[in-house]
Write a protein that holds these residues in place. Structure first.
Motif, mmCIF file in Angstrom:
data_model
loop_
_atom_site.group_PDB
_atom_site.id
_atom_site.type_symbol
_atom_site.label_atom_id
_atom_site.label_comp_id
_atom_site.label_asym_id
_atom_site.label_seq_id
_atom_site.Cartn_x
_atom_site.Cartn_y
_atom_site.Cartn_z
ATOM 1 N N ILE A 1 -8.757 -18.482 -10.669
ATOM 2 C CA ILE A 1 -9.354 -17.640 -9.634
ATOM 3 C C ILE A 1 -8.447 -17.591 -8.410
ATOM 4 C CG2 ILE A 1 -11.295 -17.437 -8.034
ATOM 5 C CD1 ILE A 1 -13.058 -18.669 -10.250
ATOM 6 N N THR A 2 -7.923 -18.752 -8.017
ATOM 7 C CA THR A 2 -7.034 -18.805 -6.853
ATOM 8 C C THR A 2 -5.766 -17.996 -7.097
ATOM 9 O OG1 THR A 2 -7.866 -21.000 -6.255
ATOM 10 C CG2 THR A 2 -5.740 -20.337 -5.331
ATOM 11 N N ALA A 3 -5.195 -18.123 -8.293
ATOM 12 C CA ALA A 3 -3.966 -17.388 -8.598
ATOM 13 C C ALA A 3 -4.197 -15.883 -8.562
ATOM 14 C CB ALA A 3 -3.452 -17.812 -9.982
ATOM 15 N N SER A 4 -5.330 -15.437 -9.118
ATOM 16 C CA SER A 4 -5.614 -13.998 -9.148
ATOM 17 C C SER A 4 -5.890 -13.452 -7.756
ATOM 18 C CB SER A 4 -6.813 -13.723 -10.063
ATOM 19 O OG SER A 4 -6.486 -13.958 -11.406
ATOM 20 N N THR A 5 -6.667 -14.184 -6.965
ATOM 21 C CA THR A 5 -6.952 -13.703 -5.607
ATOM 22 C C THR A 5 -5.699 -13.764 -4.738
ATOM 23 O OG1 THR A 5 -7.835 -15.919 -5.130
ATOM 24 C CG2 THR A 5 -9.416 -14.191 -5.617
ATOM 25 N N ASN A 6 -4.788 -14.706 -5.032
ATOM 26 C CA ASN A 6 -3.515 -14.736 -4.308
ATOM 27 C C ASN A 6 -2.694 -13.485 -4.589
ATOM 28 O OD1 ASN A 6 -4.080 -17.190 -3.147
ATOM 29 N ND2 ASN A 6 -2.830 -18.393 -4.555
ATOM 30 N N LYS A 7 -2.808 -12.970 -5.834
ATOM 31 C CA LYS A 7 -2.055 -11.756 -6.184
ATOM 32 C C LYS A 7 -2.543 -10.552 -5.385
ATOM 33 C CE LYS A 7 -0.618 -13.041 -10.868
ATOM 34 N NZ LYS A 7 -0.710 -12.781 -12.317
ATOM 35 N N VAL A 8 -3.863 -10.403 -5.274
ATOM 36 C CA VAL A 8 -4.362 -9.248 -4.538
ATOM 37 C C VAL A 8 -4.075 -9.399 -3.047
ATOM 38 C CG1 VAL A 8 -6.728 -10.105 -4.194
ATOM 39 C CG2 VAL A 8 -6.314 -7.661 -4.315
ATOM 40 N N GLU A 9 -4.101 -10.617 -2.522
ATOM 41 C CA GLU A 9 -3.735 -10.826 -1.126
ATOM 42 C C GLU A 9 -2.255 -10.527 -0.901
ATOM 43 O OE1 GLU A 9 -4.977 -14.800 -0.393
ATOM 44 O OE2 GLU A 9 -7.109 -14.284 -0.221
ATOM 45 N N ALA A 10 -1.428 -10.902 -1.888
ATOM 46 C CA ALA A 10 -0.007 -10.566 -1.792
ATOM 47 C C ALA A 10 0.204 -9.057 -1.837
ATOM 48 C CB ALA A 10 0.763 -11.248 -2.928
ATOM 49 N N TYR A 11 -0.604 -8.375 -2.666
ATOM 50 C CA TYR A 11 -0.495 -6.911 -2.727
ATOM 51 C C TYR A 11 -0.861 -6.283 -1.383
ATOM 52 C CZ TYR A 11 -1.270 -2.047 -3.844
ATOM 53 O OH TYR A 11 -1.211 -0.674 -3.828
ATOM 54 N N ASN A 12 -1.869 -6.833 -0.718
ATOM 55 C CA ASN A 12 -2.245 -6.296 0.596
ATOM 56 C C ASN A 12 -1.056 -6.318 1.544
ATOM 57 O OD1 ASN A 12 -4.911 -5.832 -0.173
ATOM 58 N ND2 ASN A 12 -5.635 -7.818 0.552
ATOM 59 N N GLY A 13 -0.357 -7.459 1.585
ATOM 60 C CA GLY A 13 0.815 -7.548 2.455
ATOM 61 C C GLY A 13 1.949 -6.659 1.989
ATOM 62 N N PHE A 14 2.167 -6.596 0.677
ATOM 63 C CA PHE A 14 3.229 -5.771 0.102
ATOM 64 C C PHE A 14 3.011 -4.297 0.421
ATOM 65 C CE2 PHE A 14 4.485 -3.168 -3.616
ATOM 66 C CZ PHE A 14 5.853 -3.389 -3.626
ATOM 67 N N SER A 15 1.794 -3.803 0.190
ATOM 68 C CA SER A 15 1.530 -2.374 0.411
ATOM 69 C C SER A 15 1.596 -2.026 1.892
ATOM 70 C CB SER A 15 0.173 -1.989 -0.177
ATOM 71 O OG SER A 15 -0.870 -2.710 0.433
ATOM 72 N N LYS A 16 1.114 -2.927 2.756
ATOM 73 C CA LYS A 16 1.154 -2.630 4.196
ATOM 74 C C LYS A 16 2.590 -2.562 4.721
ATOM 75 C CE LYS A 16 -3.226 -3.728 6.360
ATOM 76 N NZ LYS A 16 -3.892 -4.462 7.454
ATOM 77 N N TRP A 17 3.511 -3.190 4.009
ATOM 78 C CA TRP A 17 4.915 -3.142 4.420
ATOM 79 C C TRP A 17 5.433 -1.703 4.379
ATOM 80 C CZ3 TRP A 17 9.812 -2.111 2.317
ATOM 81 C CH2 TRP A 17 10.910 -2.663 2.992
ATOM 82 N N PHE A 18 4.853 -0.895 3.482
ATOM 83 C CA PHE A 18 5.270 0.504 3.379
ATOM 84 C C PHE A 18 4.516 1.396 4.363
ATOM 85 C CE2 PHE A 18 5.968 -1.378 -0.816
ATOM 86 C CZ PHE A 18 7.318 -1.138 -0.972
ATOM 87 N N PHE A 19 3.466 0.892 4.975
ATOM 88 C CA PHE A 19 2.633 1.684 5.880
ATOM 89 C C PHE A 19 3.148 1.521 7.306
ATOM 90 C CE2 PHE A 19 -1.599 3.081 7.526
ATOM 91 C CZ PHE A 19 -1.796 4.150 6.679
ATOM 92 N N PHE A 20 4.440 1.855 7.487
ATOM 93 C CA PHE A 20 5.104 1.501 8.739
ATOM 94 C C PHE A 20 5.005 2.583 9.805
ATOM 95 C CE2 PHE A 20 8.165 3.199 5.671
ATOM 96 C CZ PHE A 20 8.711 4.269 6.361
ATOM 97 N N GLY A 21 4.563 3.785 9.455
ATOM 98 C CA GLY A 21 4.502 4.861 10.433
ATOM 99 C C GLY A 21 3.258 4.802 11.302
ATOM 100 N N GLY A 22 3.293 5.497 12.419
ATOM 101 C CA GLY A 22 2.114 5.634 13.276
ATOM 102 C C GLY A 22 1.529 4.332 13.756
ATOM 103 N N GLU A 23 2.388 3.287 13.894
ATOM 104 C CA GLU A 23 1.947 1.973 14.347
ATOM 105 C C GLU A 23 0.832 1.388 13.456
ATOM 106 O OE1 GLU A 23 0.850 2.485 18.422
ATOM 107 O OE2 GLU A 23 2.924 2.532 19.108
ATOM 108 N N GLY A 24 0.808 1.838 12.194
ATOM 109 C CA GLY A 24 -0.161 1.296 11.251
ATOM 110 C C GLY A 24 -1.581 1.802 11.429
ATOM 111 N N ILE A 25 -1.765 2.809 12.300
ATOM 112 C CA ILE A 25 -3.109 3.358 12.549
ATOM 113 C C ILE A 25 -3.303 4.619 11.706
ATOM 114 C CG2 ILE A 25 -4.678 4.303 14.294
ATOM 115 C CD1 ILE A 25 -3.110 2.726 16.393
#
Length: 990
Positions: free
Chosen positions: A874-898
């Motif tokens: 469970i911890t490993a799987s939830t770590n993956k989705v948390e990592a995805y959150n950070g990974f995807s937000k890295w591409f959301f760099f325009g408009g100050e993230g708003i």
């Protein structure tokens, strides 16, 4: 014309691999025998069998020139023919062979009968569908079902366009015939500049609701009253299916005033009426939502005032304690009563006197508990007139047999204009809590009365609560409609129960189903109790308090770090547009985008436009900044136009699904997981305040919404929702699995603590989904015994309550009615979970789901505390989705993230654009990593499967985000190498 790529029309999409060749294109001995009986010569036999195998795959005879060479070569090898043998036949022989193949396969040639079937199926489907690609798919499915040969795609396309035009024209003409001259004039005036507004009434209808401030609440009420004044819409649209109305309304919203004015009057009026009808439905939803939030705001102010009063009274309380201390000290001096009384009076006099101290005591006493309800009136009275006006404008009714709240509402409306303080206590307050009853009722010498002010606040508070739980509904609403009407009737469900229970391995009777649950709970508890001495994971102390031992943290393996560094050194530098272009070459994912009409896009370089659009919106640059960075290649208006007219959330889902399916064919992700599990988690995105989705998030701070992602154990994102901060995230946890149409279909779902709601556990169990959330405060949850007489040797102190099996048996039909309605697509899980996530003492559905959820959650908790491997998974799987959150937000760099959109549909699209970009990068990384690992292995670099399993495709150091962006669709990448033929060492090898 509809694009063939957007339909299910069979064709040679990609070159088949060896496995597909063997399974699909290998001729059987019987087929070879038929070929030798019919054809003469090797070339003719090869031609016959090639036609037969292709027909079996496609459902029609393709031109021999379009058959991939690998298929011809495979069939030739199966026949042991010479390499220089080529399939050739004269035209007459070809027709004869086709006839024989049809007869052998029992297929009806495309003619009058097949054409009639296709027309009939399309005509029926066109009553509720509008997209030509969808209608073509319906006709294909019907022809295949009836064993008919498929015609050429152009034939189906023409047929669908004619039938669709016929159906739509019928609807348009029906509305036109029922319109009176004054109604036509009123509709035409919507497109004219308004005297009362800066924009036309057409644009006013499309305006979105703002934040739930009081002024915006009144503005929305005024808009609803104006929409109702247009009148006659329901009468004019009678007989038009709701699905068509939704499509016509969506088409109207995508147009501007000048564009819709160019349509012929019948179609123009249909679009306008559909938009008005949907605007009325949505406005009702928004009004109820604002009403609930306004009532919530009133209660929030009451709680804040109570806390402020407590703070103010703290000094008074300390002073009163000091007075009592002085009195007690005087008493301890053993003076006689007369002297003591005199000294006590002196103490009281020096502290302000008896009356002053009594007033302080009363003030403190009135706010000593948690009852802030008497303080709500001052915050409610400003909203009073607007709330009464809203309740009178909406048709509210109850879904339960309990009419006490509706009687109270009727009584309240009758006495709306009265200004007396007390009302006769002539109605039942059974709908209200004990605290509310104490606050509302007033005892006088003349008898029992109701405090008018507190009674008003009480009724409106309960209305808001029961609208959330589904105990009340609003006629003509969508989100707050009567959920019972969306369910299948029990008569419709009854024939499905046996098959469903067989599929899910449930006993198909109420008694058997309950006994099965009871046995499962009993068996699990007994097993955990038996293994407790050897478990070592959970420790229960003498006070009965359980504690979980923490697993030992695993240090990073040097080999993995070195391998990851080596891979980064070999990864080529790439920019996001380049990656999107590469994935387009591989998959043609932009084919899912196009006009709402379903026709081919009439754009210059449409693929290029769609890629630039996906980059600009996926990275949150927006149309203006994207246009500036593309060196004038596209204008801001063009990007905004294409996004509005050519892309919907559903089309983005289809493009994402194509990437997920391609990713699933690669070997490398299978080292990371088998696709049977997924994890769900939310991450906050900032929004502007002026919309109904935006709410203040206590945990993250600031206003925004939640992107709720479902990520496979193979790291790819399967589905995402964009939801308000105030909604319990687990409400949407099952929706994604129901909407996920990709080849990755997980049956186990992990989540964070938000996923531990009992109704969610219950619904997941009924749908065959193993819900296994990571629960932080599990000790605060109740464990339920299977029986009150059951006692356990080691774990007995865990249990504090017992399951009500009789309740489950009584409401067995209700549970199955819900789950079968969901399986039939009549209702989404979130629609019901939004109601069931709020406590209701009236709703029998809530009570049944809560009780079933208690059983399933207790079973899971027992497994959770006794199985360290489960917790690690469970911890490993939830770590993956948390990592995805950070990974995807890295591409959301325009408009100050708003997210600079106030339209909920556009907000949802922004999140899906981001998923599309993120998944494209993940796919590109896997392709690059596969090539690098194969190269390293061939050069002698040693690594194990465990080393590869510790890697992740969430690599970004080689991705360039900034600068001018250049798109080059002529530079084709190498084909995808899905096979990871790497000579990896096993862990136990030397």
């Amino acid at each position: 014309m509809a694009s063939i790529e957007r339909t299910a029309y069979p064709r040679f999409k990609r070159i088949p691999n060896s496995k597909q060749l063997n399974e699909i294109y290998s001729p059987s001995s019987q087929e070879i025998m038929v070929a030798h009986n019919v054809a003469r010569g090797d070339a003719s036999i090869l031609c016959f069998l090639t036609l037969m195998k292709c027909f079996q795959r496609l459902g029609y005879f393709p031109p021999m020139s379009s058959v991939p060479k690998v298929i011809v070569t495979h069939i030739r090898d199966c026949l042991y023919l010479a390499p220089n043998t080529h399939p050739t036949d004269s035209l007459a022989t070809l027709y004869r062979h086709q006839k024989t193949i049809r007869e052998f396969l029992h297929v009806i040639p495309y003619g009058a009968h097949a054409r009639h079937l296709a027309i009939e199926s399309v005509y029926k489907a066109a009553q509720v569908m509008d997209n030509p690609a969808d209608l073509i798919n319906v006709s294909i499915a019907e022809l295949i079902k009836e064993s008919c040969e498929l015609p050429a795609f152009s034939t189906l396309d023409r047929l669908v366009r004619r039938v669709r035009t016929l159906v739509n024209t019928h609807f348009f003409q029906s509305v036109w015939n029922h319109l009176r001259p004054e109604e036509k004039q009123k509709l035409d005036q919507l497109l004219e500049p308004s005297r009362f507004r800066s924009r036309s009434d057409f644009n006013y209808i499309k305006e979105l609701p703002k934040s739930p401030k009081f002024s915006h609440f009144k503005e929305l009420q005024a808009k609803y009253a104006w929409l109702q004044s247009l009148g006659g819409v329901e009468r004019l649209l009678e007989g038009v299916p709701n699905a068509k109305i939704k499509h016509f309304a969506a088409e109207a919203r995508a147009l501007d005033r000048s564009e819709i004015g160019k349509f012929l009057p019948p179609k123009r009026y249909m679009l306008l009426l559909s938009m008005i009808q949907r605007a009325s439905v949505h406005t009702r939803d928004h009004l109820v939502e604002m009403f609930i939030k306004r009532v919530g705001f009133i209660h929030k102010k009451g709680r804040e005032e109570l806390e402020l009063l407590r703070e103010q009274h703290r000094s008074k309380m300390e002073m009163l304690i000091s007075v009592l201390t002085d009195v007690l000290q005087k008493t301890n001096e053993h003076l006689d009563d007369a002297v003591l009384g005199k000294q006590v009076r002196e103490v009281l006099a020096t502290r302000g006197g008896t009356e002053f101290l009594l007033n302080d005591c009363e003030a403190i006493s009135s706010h000593n508990g948690n009852n802030y309800l008497p303080l709500l009136w001052k915050h409610y009275k400003k909203n009073k007139s607007a709330l009464f006006r809203l309740i009178r404008s909406l048709n509210i009714d109850t879904t339960t047999q309990n009419q006490s709240l509706m009687d109270a509402l009727s009584f309240l409306l009758t006495n709306e204009t009265k200004r007396v303080d007390l009302l006769p206590a002539s109605i039942s307050l059974s709908f209200a809590s004990t605290q509310w009853r104490r606050t509302v009722t007033v005892k006088t010498e003349e008898g029992l009365f109701l405090s008018r002010r507190h009674f008003e606040v009480c009724v409106f508070s309960q209305l808001a609560s029961e609208l959330k739980t589904g105990d009340l509904f609003v006629t003509g609403s969508e989100n707050y409609a009567d959920y019972r009407e969306q369910l299948l009737s029990w008569e419709e469900c009854k024939p499905m129960v046996a098959d469903f229970c067989a599929e899910m391995k449930f006993t198909p009777t109420s008694e058997g189903f309950v006994q099965q649950l009871k046995d499962l709970l009993t068996q699990t508890a007994e097993e955990v109790d038996k293994n407790y001495p050897n478990n070592g994971q959970v420790v229960i102390n003498e006070d009965g308090e359980p504690t979980l031992k923490r697993s030992v943290r695993k240090d990073s393996i040097p080999n993995v770090t070195d391998l990851e560094t080596t891979i980064y050194q070999h990864l080529p530098d790439r920019n996001i547009i380049e990656i999107l272009c590469n994935v387009e070459h591989w998959l043609q994912w932009t084919r899912y985008f196009g006009p709402l009409s379903g026709s081919d896009p009439k754009l210059e370089n449409p693929v290029e436009r769609y890629i630039i659009l996906s980059f600009g919106y996926g990275c949150n640059l927006g149309p203006a900044q994207t246009s500036k960075h593309m060196r004038g290649l596209v204008t801001q208006h063009m990007l905004s136009f294409v996004n509005r007219r050519h892309v919907t959330a559903n089309k983005l889902d289809e493009a994402i699904r194509e990437m997920v399916n391609c990713y699933n064919l690669c070997d490398l992700p299978k080292v990371w997981g088998d696709g049977t599990t997924a994890a769900a988690d939310g991450t906050k995105f900032d929004l502007y305040e002026e919309n109904l989705v935006s709410e203040y998030h206590i945990r993250y701070g600031g206003y925004g919404g939640i992107a709720y992602h479902h990520v496979s154990d193979t790291y790819i994102a399967l589905f995402s929702h964009f939801i308000p901060c105030g909604v319990w995230e687990a409400v949407y946890i099952i929706d994604a699995l129901m909407k996920n149409k990709s080849d990755i279909q997980p049956d186990t779902l992990h989540a964070d603590t938000q996923g531990q709601s009992t109704p969610v556990f219950a619904l997941a169990y009924l749908l065959g989904i193993k819900l296994m959330p990571r629960i932080r405060n599990w000790k605060n949850l109740t464990f339920f015994r299977p029986d009150k007489n059951t006692v356990y040797k080691y774990i007995d102190s865990l249990f504090s309550d017992t399951i009500d099996w009789e309740l489950l048996e009584t409401h067995w039909k209700d549970l199955f009615q819900v789950v079968l309605s969901i399986k039939a697509g009549k209702v989404l899980p979130s629609t019901l979970l939004l109601k069931l996530s709020n406590y209701s003492q009236k709703n029998r559905l809530y009570q049944a789901f809560q009780e079933l959820g208690r059983v399933i959650r207790t079973i899971f908790l027992l497994q959770y505390i006794s199985d360290i491997q489960l917790r690690e998974q469970i911890t490993a799987s939830t770590n993956k989705v948390e990592a995805y959150n950070g990974f995807s937000k890295w591409f959301f760099f325009g408009g100050e993230g708003i997210i600079a959109e106030n339209d909920p549909e556009e907000q949802e699209k922004r999140i899906k654009y981001l998923d599309l970009v993120s998944n494209a990068v993940i796919l590109q990384n896997v392709v690059d990593m596969t090539g690098i690992l194969k190269k390293l292995a061939s050069e002698g670099t040693e690594f194990t499967r465990s080393d590869v399993a510790a890697l992740s495709p969430y690599m970004t150091r080689h991705i360039k985000r900034f600068g001018d962006y250049v798109i080059d669709l002529k530079n084709a990448p190498d084909p995808i190498d899905r096979n990871m033929l790497i000579a990896v060492k096993e862990e136990n090898s030397s």
